[in-house]
Design an enzyme around this catalytic site. Structure first.
Site, PDB file in Angstrom:
ATOM      1  N   CYS A 131       0.828  -1.209   0.000  1.00 54.25           N
ATOM      2  CA  CYS A 131       0.000   0.000   0.000  1.00 54.25           C
ATOM      3  C   CYS A 131       0.859   1.256   0.000  1.00 54.25           C
ATOM      4  CB  CYS A 131      -0.922  -0.017   1.219  1.00 54.25           C
ATOM      5  SG  CYS A 131      -1.855   1.498   1.408  1.00 54.25           S
ATOM      6  N   CYS A 190      -1.540   1.656  -3.081  1.00 53.83           N
ATOM      7  CA  CYS A 190      -2.538   2.726  -2.921  1.00 53.83           C
ATOM      8  C   CYS A 190      -1.966   4.137  -2.923  1.00 53.83           C
ATOM      9  CB  CYS A 190      -3.297   2.570  -1.603  1.00 53.83           C
ATOM     10  SG  CYS A 190      -3.400   0.915  -0.944  1.00 53.83           S
ATOM     11  N   LYS A 246       0.048   5.281  -6.060  1.00 54.82           N
ATOM     12  CA  LYS A 246      -0.943   5.277  -7.145  1.00 54.82           C
ATOM     13  C   LYS A 246      -1.836   6.509  -7.071  1.00 54.82           C
ATOM     14  CE  LYS A 246      -4.764   3.750  -6.331  1.00 54.82           C
ATOM     15  NZ  LYS A 246      -5.675   2.671  -6.024  1.00 54.82           N
ATOM     16  N   TYR A 304       5.930   4.518   9.778  1.00 54.48           N
ATOM     17  CA  TYR A 304       5.556   3.126  10.111  1.00 54.48           C
ATOM     18  C   TYR A 304       6.598   2.519  11.043  1.00 54.48           C
ATOM     19  CZ  TYR A 304       1.500   2.346   7.143  1.00 54.48           C
ATOM     20  OH  TYR A 304       0.235   2.368   6.617  1.00 54.48           O
ATOM     21  N   TYR A 338      -9.349  -3.327 -11.425  1.00 53.00           N
ATOM     22  CA  TYR A 338      -9.244  -1.929 -11.028  1.00 53.00           C
ATOM     23  C   TYR A 338      -7.844  -1.354 -11.193  1.00 53.00           C
ATOM     24  CZ  TYR A 338      -7.138  -2.562  -6.341  1.00 53.00           C
ATOM     25  OH  TYR A 338      -6.275  -2.825  -5.298  1.00 53.00           O
ATOM     26  N   GLU A 373      -7.105   1.934 -13.357  1.00 50.76           N
ATOM     27  CA  GLU A 373      -6.479   3.109 -12.743  1.00 50.76           C
ATOM     28  C   GLU A 373      -5.212   3.514 -13.496  1.00 50.76           C
ATOM     29  OE1 GLU A 373      -8.059   2.598  -8.167  1.00 50.76           O
ATOM     30  OE2 GLU A 373      -6.128   1.747  -8.657  1.00 50.76           O
ATOM     31  N   ARG A 381     -14.811  -6.479 -13.899  1.00 53.97           N
ATOM     32  CA  ARG A 381     -15.715  -7.635 -13.783  1.00 53.97           C
ATOM     33  C   ARG A 381     -16.534  -7.664 -12.498  1.00 53.97           C
ATOM     34  NH1 ARG A 381     -14.217 -12.946 -12.322  1.00 53.97           N
ATOM     35  NH2 ARG A 381     -12.067 -12.255 -12.293  1.00 53.97           N
ATOM     36  N   GLY A 410      -3.838  -9.637 -12.305  1.00 54.49           N
ATOM     37  CA  GLY A 410      -4.109 -10.260 -11.013  1.00 54.49           C
ATOM     38  C   GLY A 410      -2.875 -10.295 -10.132  1.00 54.49           C
ATOM     39  N   ALA A 439     -13.125   1.711  -3.945  1.00 54.82           N
ATOM     40  CA  ALA A 439     -13.099   2.722  -5.008  1.00 54.82           C
ATOM     41  C   ALA A 439     -12.292   2.214  -6.184  1.00 54.82           C
ATOM     42  CB  ALA A 439     -12.455   4.004  -4.477  1.00 54.82           C
ATOM     43  N   HIS A 466     -27.225  21.321  -0.811  1.00 53.20           N
ATOM     44  CA  HIS A 466     -27.329  21.905  -2.139  1.00 53.20           C
ATOM     45  C   HIS A 466     -26.384  23.081  -2.307  1.00 53.20           C
ATOM     46  CE1 HIS A 466     -29.404  22.876  -5.862  1.00 53.20           C
ATOM     47  NE2 HIS A 466     -29.433  24.143  -5.472  1.00 53.20           N
ATOM     48  N   GLU A 501     -26.287  15.211  -3.291  1.00 48.93           N
ATOM     49  CA  GLU A 501     -27.699  15.378  -2.908  1.00 48.93           C
ATOM     50  C   GLU A 501     -28.600  14.428  -3.695  1.00 48.93           C
ATOM     51  OE1 GLU A 501     -29.632  19.208  -3.954  1.00 48.93           O
ATOM     52  OE2 GLU A 501     -27.841  19.653  -5.112  1.00 48.93           O
TER      53      GLU A 501
HETATM   54  C1  LIG Z   1      -1.127  -0.850  -7.625  1.00 50.16           C
HETATM   55  C2  LIG Z   1      -1.963  -1.154  -6.413  1.00 50.16           C
HETATM   56  C3  LIG Z   1      -2.910  -0.257  -6.003  1.00 50.16           C
HETATM   57  C4  LIG Z   1      -3.689  -0.521  -4.879  1.00 50.16           C
HETATM   58  N1  LIG Z   1      -4.631   0.386  -4.514  1.00 50.16           N
HETATM   59  C5  LIG Z   1      -5.387   0.161  -3.429  1.00 50.16           C
HETATM   60  C6  LIG Z   1      -6.346   1.119  -3.004  1.00 50.16           C
HETATM   61  O1  LIG Z   1      -6.527   2.166  -3.629  1.00 50.16           O
HETATM   62  N2  LIG Z   1      -7.059   0.847  -1.877  1.00 50.16           N
HETATM   63  C7  LIG Z   1      -6.877  -0.306  -1.164  1.00 50.16           C
HETATM   64  O2  LIG Z   1      -7.545  -0.491  -0.139  1.00 50.16           O
HETATM   65  N3  LIG Z   1      -5.990  -1.246  -1.559  1.00 50.16           N
HETATM   66  C8  LIG Z   1      -5.243  -1.033  -2.668  1.00 50.16           C
HETATM   67  N4  LIG Z   1      -4.313  -1.961  -3.047  1.00 50.16           N
HETATM   68  C9  LIG Z   1      -4.218  -3.230  -2.293  1.00 50.16           C
HETATM   69  C10 LIG Z   1      -3.406  -3.050  -1.020  1.00 50.16           C
HETATM   70  O3  LIG Z   1      -2.146  -2.494  -1.315  1.00 50.16           O
HETATM   71  C11 LIG Z   1      -3.253  -4.409  -0.340  1.00 50.16           C
HETATM   72  O4  LIG Z   1      -4.519  -4.981  -0.158  1.00 50.16           O
HETATM   73  C12 LIG Z   1      -2.568  -4.277   1.013  1.00 50.16           C
HETATM   74  O5  LIG Z   1      -1.307  -3.684   0.895  1.00 50.16           O
HETATM   75  C13 LIG Z   1      -2.462  -5.665   1.664  1.00 50.16           C
HETATM   76  O6  LIG Z   1      -1.749  -5.562   2.863  1.00 50.16           O
HETATM   77  P1  LIG Z   1      -0.972  -6.837   3.431  1.00 50.16           P
HETATM   78  O7  LIG Z   1      -0.478  -6.424   4.773  1.00 50.16           O
HETATM   79  O8  LIG Z   1      -1.809  -8.035   3.320  1.00 50.16           O
HETATM   80  O9  LIG Z   1       0.243  -7.067   2.431  1.00 50.16           O
HETATM   81  P2  LIG Z   1       1.362  -6.106   1.867  1.00 50.16           P
HETATM   82  O10 LIG Z   1       1.040  -4.679   2.070  1.00 50.16           O
HETATM   83  O11 LIG Z   1       1.631  -6.574   0.492  1.00 50.16           O
HETATM   84  O12 LIG Z   1       2.619  -6.389   2.795  1.00 50.16           O
HETATM   85  C14 LIG Z   1       3.279  -7.616   2.776  1.00 50.16           C
HETATM   86  C15 LIG Z   1       4.724  -7.373   3.168  1.00 50.16           C
HETATM   87  O13 LIG Z   1       5.332  -8.619   3.457  1.00 50.16           O
HETATM   88  C16 LIG Z   1       6.672  -8.570   3.015  1.00 50.16           C
HETATM   89  N5  LIG Z   1       7.146  -9.958   2.869  1.00 50.16           N
HETATM   90  C17 LIG Z   1       6.729 -10.884   1.971  1.00 50.16           C
HETATM   91  N6  LIG Z   1       7.331 -12.057   2.209  1.00 50.16           N
HETATM   92  C18 LIG Z   1       8.129 -11.876   3.283  1.00 50.16           C
HETATM   93  C19 LIG Z   1       8.999 -12.733   4.012  1.00 50.16           C
HETATM   94  N7  LIG Z   1       9.168 -14.009   3.694  1.00 50.16           N
HETATM   95  N8  LIG Z   1       9.689 -12.210   5.058  1.00 50.16           N
HETATM   96  C20 LIG Z   1       9.529 -10.901   5.411  1.00 50.16           C
HETATM   97  N9  LIG Z   1       8.727 -10.053   4.750  1.00 50.16           N
HETATM   98  C21 LIG Z   1       8.020 -10.543   3.716  1.00 50.16           C
HETATM   99  C22 LIG Z   1       6.595  -7.788   1.727  1.00 50.16           C
HETATM  100  O14 LIG Z   1       7.837  -7.221   1.377  1.00 50.16           O
HETATM  101  C23 LIG Z   1       5.546  -6.738   2.065  1.00 50.16           C
HETATM  102  O15 LIG Z   1       6.134  -5.563   2.553  1.00 50.16           O
HETATM  103  C24 LIG Z   1      -3.503  -1.721  -4.161  1.00 50.16           C
HETATM  104  C25 LIG Z   1      -2.536  -2.644  -4.573  1.00 50.16           C
HETATM  105  C26 LIG Z   1      -1.773  -2.361  -5.686  1.00 50.16           C
HETATM  106  C27 LIG Z   1      -0.748  -3.353  -6.129  1.00 50.16           C
END
Ligand SMILES: Cc1cc2nc3c(=O)[nH]c(=O)nc-3n(C[C@H](O)[C@H](O)[C@H](O)COP(=O)(O)OP(=O)(O)OC[C@H]3O[C@@H](n4cnc5c(N)ncnc54)[C@H](O)[C@@H]3O)c2cc1C
Length: 461
Positions: free
Chosen positions: A43, A48, A51, A99, A180, A184, A207, A264, A343, A438, A443
């Site tokens: 994200c 997110c 983007k 973070y 999406y 985007e 879809r 995907g 969105a 309005h 509205e």
């Molecule tokens: C282009 C794009 C646009 C998006 N836009 C939106 C949006 O507008 N709104 C929205 O809600 N969502 C959006 N998403 C989806 C959103 O980013 C994800 O749903 C969200 O980040 C999922 O969080 P997560 O914690 O599951 O995984 P992630 O955020 O993917 O975090 C997983 C982390 O684990 C780490 N990792 C993986 N394997 C290992 C390992 N073995 N050891 C240590 N670390 C590891 C990775 O490096 C990564 O930092 C978007 C995604 C993309 C790709």
């Protein structure tokens, strides 16, 4: 009682992992987290946030055009991709720092490392080549963009990961996919002046969204000059001089400068050695979990994209917070995946929550539809032929509003608030009893009175 190094070890420092680690530590647990790339995950680093910054950047071209109707002479404009990328990178680094410091403040130990499982309580840290133990393990490793490995020349193509770090903006791009992220990025590239083509094997973009929204976005994109090819896939990509020749299954050869896969995302489970702990996966490689995000192994939980439930940041965050609550605050909590607003940051955007019309007709005996398509006030002077679309889906038996779908400027902002009402169980009568604000586009949501009748029914009248 066995003793462990940590109460909780979280693998993955993305949206879900960071929230789980921080909340668990705040509840008093001894917590460690491993992140192999950059804290903040998809994200923050390549999803997110960057983007949305690109979406803002790409909207200016139309805003400059629209300004003329309001008396502005904007003059000549130019765009510098490198400035945008550098400014975006600065903001991402700032967020990454926040973070990290929030985790540190909560007392979470951070490993900049790749983690995998040795057994249900033992984690191997690759770079340190050490093992640590934990009572509970949460897997929050997210997913990665799928590449079409069976496509000849696939290595030429980029994915969303690379799109955030291009040295130069291409003149032309062909995007495979119509979810999406594809839509985007098509809006982003087109808005920044790139000749954009979408190629999709199916019959219509987006879809999983309501059909009226899908039609509205398609019409808007075609009107802008974005080319959309349906019922086709790429069959071969090949470099030809300084451009790419992309041959489609319909025999068309697209000359382009860049090809992007948006076909995907797959869960990051392959490198985790989950078999060492006996964790079961589904057919797509996602971790199987119950409503408490618990895997088939009692002390191992999984949240966010790696479980492939709903690939959205707020969902990963809430699933993580629920696990922390369950394990360390004495309150077994599951996250309700119903009525999650979402969105599409197309141009203009989509905001949506609840049942689509088609889903509602499958699930409810009687469904009423209210919809409205109109030219927003802004475009009466801008001159742009851009309609706004709003639609409400109502369970006719209970009068409850069960879906709300909006296409137009600020649709995402409106859907967030509509989601509160829908989550609270608001009826159509509640919306009707709410006074309009309005003049606004929103509205319309409280002034739609007439039930929409399908065309066929009208003809029969
Ligand atoms: C282009 C794009 C646009 C998006 N836009 C939106 C949006 O507008 N709104 C929205 O809600 N969502 C959006 N998403 C989806 C959103 O980013 C994800 O749903 C969200 O980040 C999922 O969080 P997560 O914690 O599951 O995984 P992630 O955020 O993917 O975090 C997983 C982390 O684990 C780490 N990792 C993986 N394997 C290992 C390992 N073995 N050891 C240590 N670390 C590891 C990775 O490096 C990564 O930092 C978007 C995604 C993309 C790709």
């Amino acid at each position: 009682m066995p003793s462990y190094d940590y109460d909780l070890f979280v693998i993955g420092g993305g949206s879900g992992g960071v929230r789980t680690a921080r909340m668990s530590a705040i509840h008093g647990a001894k917590v460690a987290i491993a992140e192999e790339y950059r804290m903040g995950g998809t994200c923050v680093i390549r999803g997110c946030i960057p983007k949305k910054l690109f979406v803002y950047a790409s909207a200016f071209s139309e805003t400059f055009e629209d300004a003329a109707g309001f008396g502005w002479d904007v003059g000549e404009t130019s765009f510098d991709w490198k400035t945008l990328v550098a400014n975006k990178d600065r903001e991402i680094a700032r967020l990454e720092g926040i973070y990290t410091s929030n985790l540190e403040k909560a007392g979470v130990e951070i490993f900049e490392d790749s983690a995998s499982l040795v057994d249900p309580h033992t984690i191997h840290l690759k770079r340190k080549n050490e093992t640590v133990t934990a009572k509970y393990i949460v897997i929050a490793t997210g997913g990665h963009p799928r590449r079409q490995y069976d496509l000849r020349g696939h290595e030429i193509a980029i994915t969303s990961n690379e799109a955030f770090h291009l040295n130069e903006l291409p003149k032309r791009i062909a995007i495979a996919g119509a979810g999406y992220i594809a839509i985007e990025f098509a809006g982003i590239f087109h808005g920044l002046g790139v000749e954009t083509t979408i190629i999709y094997r199916g019959p219509k973009i987006l879809r999983e969204f309501d059909d009226d929204l899908r039609d509205a976005v398609e019409a808007a994109y075609r009107a802008k000059g974005i080319r959309i090819l349906y019922h086709q896939i790429f069959q071969e990509l090949a470099r030809s001089g300084d451009h790419i020749k992309a041959t489609t299954s319909a025999g068309e050869v697209l000359e382009t400068d860049m090809v992007m896969f948006c076909v995907g995302r797959d869960p990051n489970t392959a490198a985790l050695d989950l078999e060492n702990a006996g964790v079961k996966l589904d057919a797509h490689g996602a971790i199987n979990v119950n409503e408490y995000s618990q895997s088939n192994v009692e002390n191992i939980y999984a949240i966010g994209d790696v479980t492939n439930r709903m690939q959205l940041t707020p969902v990963a965050i809430q699933e993580g917070a629920a696990v922390a609550e369950t394990l360390f605050n004495g309150r077994p909590t599951s996250f309700d995946h119903k009525d999650v607003p979402t969105a599409v940051f197309s141009h203009p955007d989509i905001g949506t929550v609840g049942f689509t019309e088609a889903q509602a007709r499958d699930s409810f005996a009687n469904v009423d539809i209210y919809k409205s398509s109109f030219r927003p006030l802004f475009h009466t002077l801008s001159g742009r032929d851009q309609k706004m679309m709003m639609k409400m889906v109502v369970d006719a038996d209970s009068d409850r509003v069960i879906g709300c779908h909006i296409f137009g400027a600020d649709a995402a902002e409106m859907a967030q608030l509509a989601a509160v009402a829908i989550k609270m169980g608001a009826t159509k009568a509640d919306f009707d009893a709410t006074t309009a604000l309005h003049p606004s586009a929103a509205e319309e949501l409280v002034t739609m009175r007439e039930k929409w009748k399908p065309q066929k029914a009208k003809a029969a009248e």
